[in-house]
Design a protein around this motif. Structure first.
Motif, PDB file in Angstrom:
ATOM      1  N   MET A   6      56.088 -35.828   8.655  1.00 34.37           N
ATOM      2  CA  MET A   6      56.732 -35.424   9.897  1.00 34.37           C
ATOM      3  C   MET A   6      57.213 -36.675  10.630  1.00 34.37           C
ATOM      4  N   VAL A   7      58.408 -36.591  11.174  1.00 31.44           N
ATOM      5  CA  VAL A   7      58.984 -37.646  11.994  1.00 31.44           C
ATOM      6  C   VAL A   7      59.042 -37.130  13.428  1.00 31.44           C
ATOM      7  N   THR A   8      58.589 -37.958  14.358  1.00 31.13           N
ATOM      8  CA  THR A   8      58.650 -37.590  15.769  1.00 31.13           C
ATOM      9  C   THR A   8      59.609 -38.519  16.485  1.00 31.13           C
ATOM     10  N   GLY A   9      60.549 -37.931  17.199  1.00 31.88           N
ATOM     11  CA  GLY A   9      61.472 -38.686  18.043  1.00 31.88           C
ATOM     12  C   GLY A   9      61.178 -38.381  19.496  1.00 31.88           C
ATOM     13  N   ILE A  10      61.149 -39.419  20.285  1.00 26.65           N
ATOM     14  CA  ILE A  10      60.987 -39.269  21.727  1.00 26.65           C
ATOM     15  C   ILE A  10      62.327 -39.673  22.329  1.00 26.65           C
ATOM     16  N   VAL A  11      63.007 -38.702  22.935  1.00 30.67           N
ATOM     17  CA  VAL A  11      64.359 -38.949  23.428  1.00 30.67           C
ATOM     18  C   VAL A  11      64.353 -38.936  24.950  1.00 30.67           C
ATOM     19  N   LEU A  12      64.720 -40.070  25.525  1.00 32.01           N
ATOM     20  CA  LEU A  12      64.865 -40.204  26.979  1.00 32.01           C
ATOM     21  C   LEU A  12      66.292 -39.787  27.323  1.00 32.01           C
ATOM     22  N   VAL A  13      66.443 -38.901  28.290  1.00 33.75           N
ATOM     23  CA  VAL A  13      67.751 -38.293  28.551  1.00 33.75           C
ATOM     24  C   VAL A  13      68.131 -38.446  30.016  1.00 33.75           C
ATOM     25  N   SER A  14      69.330 -38.985  30.250  1.00 32.78           N
ATOM     26  CA  SER A  14      69.926 -38.998  31.589  1.00 32.78           C
ATOM     27  C   SER A  14      70.880 -37.808  31.679  1.00 32.78           C
ATOM     28  N   VAL A  15      70.819 -37.100  32.801  1.00 29.75           N
ATOM     29  CA  VAL A  15      71.533 -35.829  32.922  1.00 29.75           C
ATOM     30  C   VAL A  15      72.310 -35.781  34.233  1.00 29.75           C
ATOM     31  N   GLU A  16      73.472 -35.114  34.205  1.00 26.48           N
ATOM     32  CA  GLU A  16      74.170 -34.810  35.455  1.00 26.48           C
ATOM     33  C   GLU A  16      73.243 -33.929  36.280  1.00 26.48           C
ATOM     34  N   ARG A  17      72.966 -34.331  37.502  1.00 24.06           N
ATOM     35  CA  ARG A  17      71.970 -33.640  38.342  1.00 24.06           C
ATOM     36  C   ARG A  17      72.209 -32.135  38.435  1.00 24.06           C
ATOM     37  N   SER A  18      73.454 -31.740  38.605  1.00 21.06           N
ATOM     38  CA  SER A  18      73.748 -30.312  38.775  1.00 21.06           C
ATOM     39  C   SER A  18      73.560 -29.507  37.495  1.00 21.06           C
TER      40      SER A  18
ATOM     41  N   GLU B 138      63.853 -43.881  35.560  1.00 27.42           N
ATOM     42  CA  GLU B 138      65.203 -44.201  35.087  1.00 27.42           C
ATOM     43  C   GLU B 138      65.868 -43.023  34.366  1.00 27.42           C
ATOM     44  N   TYR B 139      65.074 -42.199  33.701  1.00 21.98           N
ATOM     45  CA  TYR B 139      65.600 -41.045  32.970  1.00 21.98           C
ATOM     46  C   TYR B 139      65.156 -39.765  33.653  1.00 21.98           C
ATOM     47  N   ASP B 140      65.860 -38.668  33.350  1.00 21.57           N
ATOM     48  CA  ASP B 140      65.574 -37.385  33.983  1.00 21.57           C
ATOM     49  C   ASP B 140      64.660 -36.501  33.133  1.00 21.57           C
ATOM     50  N   LEU B 141      64.829 -36.588  31.815  1.00 21.22           N
ATOM     51  CA  LEU B 141      64.084 -35.740  30.900  1.00 21.22           C
ATOM     52  C   LEU B 141      63.561 -36.547  29.723  1.00 21.22           C
TER      53      LEU B 141
ATOM     54  N   THR C 297      71.409 -41.122  26.278  1.00 21.76           N
ATOM     55  CA  THR C 297      70.079 -40.948  25.683  1.00 21.76           C
ATOM     56  C   THR C 297      69.584 -42.281  25.136  1.00 21.76           C
ATOM     57  N   LYS C 298      68.292 -42.379  25.025  1.00 28.14           N
ATOM     58  CA  LYS C 298      67.639 -43.499  24.348  1.00 28.14           C
ATOM     59  C   LYS C 298      66.562 -42.883  23.480  1.00 28.14           C
ATOM     60  N   THR C 299      66.577 -43.219  22.196  1.00 31.00           N
ATOM     61  CA  THR C 299      65.653 -42.598  21.254  1.00 31.00           C
ATOM     62  C   THR C 299      64.609 -43.586  20.772  1.00 31.00           C
TER      63      THR C 299
END
Length: 90
Positions: free
Chosen positions: A1-13, A37-40, A70-72
């Motif tokens: 199994m491979v696990t990715g942790i993805v940091l996500v910046s999102v348009e607020r609305s 710094e990231y939203d999700l 995104t940053k993975t």
């Protein structure tokens, strides 16, 4: 199994739409709303790197509007009190 942790910046609305879109993707097991710094943070657990790449590079960018950046992080090892393979693979 491979696990990715993805940091996500999102348009607020669009944050709720992005959360819904992420949760619909096969392989995305959790989405966390975070401060900083990231939203999700999206946790992706899949069989191999090719599947991880497909989700991040294609499905997230093509199928979900509102993602700005995104940053993975790809895990090398996992340390847990539970058997993650058993919980997430099958």
């Amino acid at each position: 199994m491979v696990t990715g942790i993805v940091l996500v910046s999102v348009e607020r609305s669009m944050i709720n739409d992005v959360i819904d879109g992420l949760m619909k993707l096969k392989g995305v097991t959790e989405v966390y709303s975070v401060a900083g710094e990231y939203d999700l943070v999206a946790m992706i657990r899949v069989a191999d790197n090719a599947e991880l790449a497909e989700i991040i590079a294609t499905r997230m960018t093509r199928d979900i509007d509102g993602i700005l950046h995104t940053k993975t992080l790809v895990t090398l090892n996992a340390y847990s009190k539970i058997d993650l393979e058993k919980v997430f693979v099958g």
